[in-house]
Write a protein that holds these residues in place. Sequence first.
Motif, mmCIF file in Angstrom:
data_model
loop_
_atom_site.group_PDB
_atom_site.id
_atom_site.type_symbol
_atom_site.label_atom_id
_atom_site.label_comp_id
_atom_site.label_asym_id
_atom_site.label_seq_id
_atom_site.Cartn_x
_atom_site.Cartn_y
_atom_site.Cartn_z
ATOM 1 N N GLU A 126 25.373 -10.482 66.089
ATOM 2 C CA GLU A 126 23.885 -10.024 65.562
ATOM 3 C C GLU A 126 23.647 -9.006 63.489
ATOM 4 O O GLU A 126 25.355 -8.758 63.713
ATOM 5 C CB GLU A 126 23.355 -8.840 65.779
ATOM 6 C CG GLU A 126 22.466 -8.968 66.669
ATOM 7 C CD GLU A 126 21.699 -10.669 67.137
ATOM 8 O OE1 GLU A 126 20.679 -10.760 66.499
ATOM 9 O OE2 GLU A 126 21.546 -11.285 68.239
ATOM 10 N N ASN A 153 17.487 0.183 70.331
ATOM 11 C CA ASN A 153 18.582 -1.429 69.731
ATOM 12 C C ASN A 153 17.339 -2.083 68.383
ATOM 13 O O ASN A 153 16.471 -2.827 69.507
ATOM 14 C CB ASN A 153 19.753 -1.957 70.702
ATOM 15 C CG ASN A 153 20.870 -2.830 69.578
ATOM 16 O OD1 ASN A 153 20.770 -3.664 68.113
ATOM 17 N ND2 ASN A 153 21.380 -1.641 69.512
ATOM 18 N N ARG A 154 17.400 -2.056 67.447
ATOM 19 C CA ARG A 154 16.857 -2.343 66.763
ATOM 20 C C ARG A 154 17.138 -4.216 66.810
ATOM 21 O O ARG A 154 16.414 -5.147 66.719
ATOM 22 C CB ARG A 154 17.051 -2.578 65.355
ATOM 23 C CG ARG A 154 15.917 -3.196 64.054
ATOM 24 C CD ARG A 154 16.170 -2.182 62.618
ATOM 25 N NE ARG A 154 16.204 -1.513 62.536
ATOM 26 C CZ ARG A 154 14.546 -0.871 62.337
ATOM 27 N NH1 ARG A 154 13.900 -1.939 62.475
ATOM 28 N NH2 ARG A 154 14.288 0.918 62.450
ATOM 29 N N GLU A 155 17.915 -4.218 67.557
ATOM 30 C CA GLU A 155 18.571 -6.328 67.600
ATOM 31 C C GLU A 155 18.780 -6.323 68.892
ATOM 32 O O GLU A 155 18.242 -7.576 68.716
ATOM 33 C CB GLU A 155 19.512 -6.238 66.347
ATOM 34 C CG GLU A 155 20.311 -6.080 65.305
ATOM 35 C CD GLU A 155 21.289 -5.964 65.221
ATOM 36 O OE1 GLU A 155 22.132 -7.073 64.201
ATOM 37 O OE2 GLU A 155 22.778 -5.802 65.654
ATOM 38 N N THR A 156 19.146 -5.350 69.660
ATOM 39 C CA THR A 156 19.164 -6.585 71.400
ATOM 40 C C THR A 156 18.019 -6.180 71.738
ATOM 41 O O THR A 156 17.501 -6.300 72.809
ATOM 42 C CB THR A 156 20.727 -6.122 71.959
ATOM 43 O OG1 THR A 156 20.090 -3.654 71.319
ATOM 44 C CG2 THR A 156 21.663 -6.292 71.002
ATOM 45 N N LYS A 163 20.020 1.144 62.349
ATOM 46 C CA LYS A 163 20.045 0.048 63.835
ATOM 47 C C LYS A 163 19.787 0.551 65.121
ATOM 48 O O LYS A 163 18.805 -0.465 65.959
ATOM 49 C CB LYS A 163 21.556 0.512 64.166
ATOM 50 C CG LYS A 163 22.117 -0.608 65.474
ATOM 51 C CD LYS A 163 23.519 -0.839 65.406
ATOM 52 C CE LYS A 163 23.221 -1.969 66.888
ATOM 53 N NZ LYS A 163 25.694 -1.456 66.696
ATOM 54 N N THR A 182 25.274 -6.019 63.372
ATOM 55 C CA THR A 182 26.225 -5.545 64.069
ATOM 56 C C THR A 182 27.474 -5.612 63.345
ATOM 57 O O THR A 182 28.278 -5.478 63.226
ATOM 58 C CB THR A 182 26.634 -6.440 65.314
ATOM 59 O OG1 THR A 182 24.978 -5.581 66.369
ATOM 60 C CG2 THR A 182 27.295 -5.708 66.512
ATOM 61 N N LEU A 232 20.595 -10.787 56.646
ATOM 62 C CA LEU A 232 20.185 -9.129 57.183
ATOM 63 C C LEU A 232 18.181 -9.684 57.036
ATOM 64 O O LEU A 232 18.177 -10.905 56.522
ATOM 65 C CB LEU A 232 19.876 -7.847 56.811
ATOM 66 C CG LEU A 232 21.846 -7.274 56.666
ATOM 67 C CD1 LEU A 232 21.355 -5.995 55.682
ATOM 68 C CD2 LEU A 232 22.204 -7.188 58.060
#
Length: 370
Positions: free
Chosen positions: A4, A95-98, A75, A7, A37
């Motif tokens: 991501e 986790n903001r991404e996952t 994050k 990351t 981003l």
Amino acid sequence: MAPEPLTALLSRLSRFKALAAERELANSVLGPLVRKLPFDQELALLLAKFGWHPVEGFTGTLDLAGLKGALQKYKYIKIGQLGSGSYGVVHKAINRETNELLAIKKVVHSVEHGLSDSTIREISTLRELRHDNIVRLKDIIATVNGNHVHLVLEFLDCDLRHYLDTYPVASDVGRIKSVVLQILRGIRHAHANSIMHRDLKPQNVLVGVESGQVKITDFGLARCFLPNEDRAYTERVVTLYYRSPELLLGAQYYTSAVDLWSVGCIMAEMVNFEPLFKSDTEIGLLFRIFEKLGTPTPEAWRELPGLAYFSEQFPRFPPRPLAELVPRLAGDAAGLDLLRRMLVYDPRQRITASQALEHPWFQGVVLPAQ
């Protein structure tokens, strides 16, 4: 699969050896990653503090360490407090991404004294131990000249203490077998890597309510050991109810067998719905153990007379039948045998984690998917 964007940026920042980078280097190496981003107002404000302009890129020398720490915090979104103690505070986070749920443990870090010994032990231990039944350290957030360090850990629904107090399924013998089996698997892995936990208790065992997963946590009192190592340790470890008799009697030299006594106490507590041995003082706890298991003798425990707090004047209690102490196991010969072998006075005779995992009591237990 490509990482991501956030990351990937953090990974690239980690590869810098310097604390700062000139504008040209920052824009050529990091600029393309920053532009990937998914911007929001919070991220825009964060990057602006480090001289980022949407068109021009970085406008001056970039504080690499500061940006990394700020992005690591960004994050993870904190969504509630899970607990607190002398170590600091634990928050539930995502986790903001996952969208993975996590636990973030905030511990004090001072410029003068650095991290506490327990935090250093926990970090080094969790970095070494990788096992399904040991909580995983996902990330460490540390900022230059910061007052705290954040440990990002796997999240499970609750600890075993809360599980026992809240969920009726915790009293099911099949579930008890699964929990004890998973604790033993984690402890066997730790012992195989020459690490004893030294503070096993329900509060340091995490449980996934729906998944049935169990993971050991809080290795702040853990320490490395070598087989037959002739080195004195402190006996003031392990929360009182789960402390082994050799520790209560002041043994300077002890082994990983202290963890197996603690597992036995946890197993009995799960079956009985309350601690098997309970007292507010060390001598009181010792006598509670003697009252139930009988006062030990030098014939059964060769090292007993040499222990610092042993006295020939101790009251002489006969052992009570284990089936009377744990009545729900009265008709379970295998369960009583396993518990008896974990609660042996002489640590040399106490069952090991590897031996316990082969015990017939666990026959037919299916581990939850990880």
